[in-house]
Write an enzyme that holds these catalytic residues in place. Structure first.
Site, PDB file in Angstrom:
ATOM      1  N   LYS A  93      48.898   5.681 -37.849  1.00 29.23           N
ATOM      2  CA  LYS A  93      49.062   6.954 -37.830  1.00 29.23           C
ATOM      3  C   LYS A  93      49.924   7.505 -38.834  1.00 29.23           C
ATOM      4  CE  LYS A  93      50.581   7.121 -33.432  1.00 29.23           C
ATOM      5  NZ  LYS A  93      50.627   5.679 -33.291  1.00 29.23           N
TER       6      LYS A  93
ATOM      7  N   ARG B 116      52.529  12.264 -25.729  1.00 28.71           N
ATOM      8  CA  ARG B 116      52.364  10.705 -25.421  1.00 28.71           C
ATOM      9  C   ARG B 116      52.274  10.574 -23.922  1.00 28.71           C
ATOM     10  NH1 ARG B 116      55.232   8.233 -30.155  1.00 28.71           N
ATOM     11  NH2 ARG B 116      55.197   5.896 -30.014  1.00 28.71           N
TER      12      ARG B 116
ATOM     13  N   ARG C 283      55.214  -5.488 -40.226  1.00 29.27           N
ATOM     14  CA  ARG C 283      55.692  -4.001 -40.833  1.00 29.27           C
ATOM     15  C   ARG C 283      57.281  -4.040 -41.209  1.00 29.27           C
ATOM     16  NH1 ARG C 283      54.451   1.609 -37.681  1.00 29.27           N
ATOM     17  NH2 ARG C 283      55.939   0.868 -36.339  1.00 29.27           N
TER      18      ARG C 283
ATOM     19  N   ARG D 291      62.098  -2.179 -38.316  1.00 28.33           N
ATOM     20  CA  ARG D 291      62.445  -1.325 -37.093  1.00 28.33           C
ATOM     21  C   ARG D 291      62.833  -2.172 -35.960  1.00 28.33           C
ATOM     22  NH1 ARG D 291      58.084   3.367 -36.593  1.00 28.33           N
ATOM     23  NH2 ARG D 291      58.553   2.940 -34.375  1.00 28.33           N
TER      24      ARG D 291
ATOM     25  N   ARG E 278      55.903  -1.839 -25.789  1.00 26.47           N
ATOM     26  CA  ARG E 278      55.432  -0.678 -26.406  1.00 26.47           C
ATOM     27  C   ARG E 278      53.855  -0.412 -26.100  1.00 26.47           C
ATOM     28  NH1 ARG E 278      56.907  -0.653 -32.525  1.00 26.47           N
ATOM     29  NH2 ARG E 278      56.207   1.590 -32.394  1.00 26.47           N
TER      30      ARG E 278
HETATM   31  P1  AMP Z   1      56.856   5.983 -32.964  1.00 23.93           P
HETATM   32  O1  AMP Z   1      57.468   6.000 -34.303  1.00 23.93           O
HETATM   33  O2  AMP Z   1      56.014   7.212 -32.962  1.00 23.93           O
HETATM   34  O3  AMP Z   1      56.261   4.566 -32.709  1.00 23.93           O
HETATM   35  O4  AMP Z   1      58.220   6.409 -31.941  1.00 23.93           O
HETATM   36  C1  AMP Z   1      59.081   5.626 -31.735  1.00 23.93           C
HETATM   37  C2  AMP Z   1      59.760   5.593 -30.579  1.00 23.93           C
HETATM   38  O5  AMP Z   1      60.492   6.927 -30.452  1.00 23.93           O
HETATM   39  C3  AMP Z   1      58.813   5.318 -29.336  1.00 23.93           C
HETATM   40  O6  AMP Z   1      58.743   3.895 -28.971  1.00 23.93           O
HETATM   41  C4  AMP Z   1      59.668   6.145 -28.052  1.00 23.93           C
HETATM   42  O7  AMP Z   1      60.825   5.353 -27.575  1.00 23.93           O
HETATM   43  C5  AMP Z   1      60.118   7.602 -28.983  1.00 23.93           C
HETATM   44  N1  AMP Z   1      59.254   8.482 -29.032  1.00 23.93           N
HETATM   45  C6  AMP Z   1      58.488   9.040 -29.955  1.00 23.93           C
HETATM   46  N2  AMP Z   1      57.581  10.003 -29.689  1.00 23.93           N
HETATM   47  C7  AMP Z   1      57.870  10.164 -28.368  1.00 23.93           C
HETATM   48  C8  AMP Z   1      57.323  10.944 -27.270  1.00 23.93           C
HETATM   49  N3  AMP Z   1      56.309  11.780 -27.637  1.00 23.93           N
HETATM   50  N4  AMP Z   1      57.581  10.766 -26.039  1.00 23.93           N
HETATM   51  C9  AMP Z   1      58.510   9.791 -25.628  1.00 23.93           C
HETATM   52  N5  AMP Z   1      58.931   8.821 -26.407  1.00 23.93           N
HETATM   53  C10 AMP Z   1      58.728   9.156 -27.876  1.00 23.93           C
END
Ligand code: AMP
Length: 225
Positions: A17, A92, A131, A164, A175
């Site tokens: 994404k 989400r 990554r 990360r 996740r």
């Molecule tokens: P991402 O970079 O989108 O994978 O987000 C990293 C982390 O941020 C996720 O594993 C969640 O802990 C948190 N996070 C990001 N977006 C959301 C969301 N819309 N709702 C809840 N947690 C989020």
């Protein structure tokens, strides 16, 4: 004037994404809004939100809906998002999706489409475990498939590349579990609204990009009819 495009990029962690949003930003002049990036910035700056969010993020769990909805809602109300946006990582949960709908409706707007970049779990694990991201702007690399020119240095801004915390194997497994349990139901949700568009995310990034562009071009035509 062209109708606005309010787009959601959707898919498992590691679906690409971020990579696609980066390309699409150049194509369509739409702001790219990543709740994950916003949260990581809050953690770096040690804001109150960042301190609350960190333990959920490190464990690969979702940050509570009320915190996310407030943060995203505020961002969507900013000037640069008034003519459309590309959302990455939000909504989400079904609760977040309904909150998004309410927020947009209050501005006389709606979601144009949700684009699902579909990738199977085994591929997600392979991608995320290799990554690396740059500390400055979150540019993405992969040790095997997309290595930087110089070891551990970002090609684009020269900053250091790191793994990360939530790309560690145990956290990746969590996740994925959270994705299937909480986020996957959104596929049915947007399907039932007639807004879901599916894209095969296992293909080459350039092919995925081409497919998304074609879908968006079609949406734009439909919106202008
Ligand atoms: P991402 O970079 O989108 O994978 O987000 C990293 C982390 O941020 C996720 O594993 C969640 O802990 C948190 N996070 C990001 N977006 C959301 C969301 N819309 N709702 C809840 N947690 C989020």
């Amino acid at each position: 004037m062209a109708a606005e495009l309010n787009l959601i990029l959707f898919g498992p962690p590691g679906a690409g994404k971020g990579t696609q949003a980066e390309r699409l930003r150049g194509d369509f002049q739409l702001p790219f809004i990543s709740t994950g990036e916003m949260l990581r910035a809050n953690v770096r700056d040690q804001t109150e939100l960042g301190l609350k969010a960190k333990e959920f993020m490190d464990a690969g769990d979702l940050v509570p809906d009320d915190l996310i909805v407030a943060m995203a809602g505020e961002r969507l109300g900013q000037d640069d998002a008034l003519d459309g946006f590309i959302l990455d990582g939000f909504p989400r949960t079904v609760a977040q999706a309904t909150a998004l709908e309410r927020k947009l409706a209050s501005m006389g707007r709606r979601v144009t489409a949700a684009l699902l970049i579909d990738v199977p779990d085994e591929e997600v694990i392979r991608r995320l475990s290799g990554r690396r991201v740059c500390v400055k702007a979150g540019h993405n690399y992969h040790v095997e498939f997309d290595p930087p020119k110089h070891d551990s240095v970002c090609d684009q801004d020269g900053s250091r590349l790191i793994q990360r915390d939530d790309d560690r194997p145990d956290v990746i497994a969590n996740r994925l579990r959270v994705y299937h349990e909480k986020t996957k139901p959104l596929v049915d949700y947007y399907d039932s609204l007639g807004l879901m568009r599916r894209i095969d995310g296992t293909r080459d990034p350039a092919d995925v990009h081409g497919h998304i562009r074609a879908v968006i071009a079609t949406l734009r035509l439909e919106e202008n009819v």
